[in-house]
Motif scaffolding. Sequence first.
Motif, PDB file in Angstrom:
ATOM      1  N   LEU A 173       4.025  -1.463   9.493  1.00  0.00           N
ATOM      2  CA  LEU A 173       3.027  -0.707  10.249  1.00  0.00           C
ATOM      3  C   LEU A 173       3.692   0.180  11.297  1.00  0.00           C
ATOM      4  N   LYS A 174       4.720  -0.345  11.957  1.00  0.00           N
ATOM      5  CA  LYS A 174       5.420   0.435  12.981  1.00  0.00           C
ATOM      6  C   LYS A 174       6.112   1.658  12.381  1.00  0.00           C
ATOM      7  N   GLN A 175       6.639   1.504  11.166  1.00  0.00           N
ATOM      8  CA  GLN A 175       7.331   2.610  10.508  1.00  0.00           C
ATOM      9  C   GLN A 175       6.371   3.581   9.832  1.00  0.00           C
ATOM     10  N   GLY A 176       5.096   3.240   9.776  1.00  0.00           N
ATOM     11  CA  GLY A 176       4.123   4.121   9.139  1.00  0.00           C
ATOM     12  C   GLY A 176       4.185   4.080   7.623  1.00  0.00           C
ATOM     13  N   ALA A 177       4.747   2.994   7.055  1.00  0.00           N
ATOM     14  CA  ALA A 177       4.837   2.854   5.594  1.00  0.00           C
ATOM     15  C   ALA A 177       3.519   2.334   5.039  1.00  0.00           C
ATOM     16  N   LYS A 178       3.236   2.681   3.807  1.00  0.00           N
ATOM     17  CA  LYS A 178       2.002   2.255   3.153  1.00  0.00           C
ATOM     18  C   LYS A 178       2.261   1.321   1.972  1.00  0.00           C
TER      19      LYS A 178
END
Length: 351
Positions: free
Chosen positions: A230-235
């Motif tokens: 979530l912190k890295q913005g990965a899905k």
Amino acid sequence: MYFRRAAINAAISMYRSYVGKLKARQEGPIKSGKPSPPKRLHMSMLYYKGMYKDFDEKSILLKLYTGKTWAWVKHRYTGRPFPENAELMSPTIVIKKKKVMLHIPVKEIVEDSRTAKERVQQNEKFVAVALTGSDSLAVCTTIEADGRATAPYFIKGGKELAHRRKLLLGYIKRGIAGNDSPRLMTQPVGNAVLSVPQEHRPNKKYYDKITRITDHYAHAVSRKIVDYALKQGAKLIVLPELKESFNQAKKSYLGKTPYDFIGRRIVRYVQYKAWQQGLVAMTSKPYYASTRCYHCDAPIAKHNTEYQNPSPNFYGGKNFICKEGHRGSTALNSARNLGKGFYERFYAGAA
């Protein structure tokens, strides 16, 4: 009528599960025997609407039978707070020995319900995870949309887990040793006890504690993996595919048994925790992930310290070096290779 309905639904679900497993074995490429039947036919009681009321975060009114008549009885309970904006479903009464627990399923709305294929087609960046049996239980790296591996993240706790297990195993050994011969073990010890039925296992309470401690660390590591994504913005989260059976995993050169390795639990817990946050967790086969260099694809040799002679057959090495001079963490190299292989098979192929 309500209790009868709950029992019938439980029996139907057991039957459908057994028939589904049987068809999968008969229609699969490798046909095998019949699946084992359910070990426990006793199901916990499910309370439908009309059997409970005044349901809040501290108490509940349950309809109980006193032996002569039905009565509404108020019960107070404690536990974790309910998630925000979650719909509470019908509770279940679970009785284990002297404990009576109230299991409450919740329904949450997932905003991002895209499949893994849709996320790959939209070129979303993803997180690749390597699982180890060392102090770093999991190593994560982010694979950007252009294929670069960035932001390494080490999740430690393996030494602490091994220490707590060792203490409990020490209690077990001292507890089952003979009083006259304290060094003589008269019953199976350690992993050998896994072959003994659970109800006849010596010092069962200590093995239960080991199971609970292992679950605690698996939940903690899986939560950190999801938070990192979530912190890295990965899905998307890519985990190694671990399909070996217990017998296949007992390899002498690994020095680990299925009882020690918690990777399978971490994978299982990450999958449902990720979906709650709108992420998709999937597994990928780690082709040559731990034997090839991420930078040049050359075979690697592993070692623990700079004074140790690196060897390609040293499976427990924490560091690696290749013939081109690349060196670093073996676990991080495995995570990068897992992400690289997934990117080349799906992202580069889709482009």
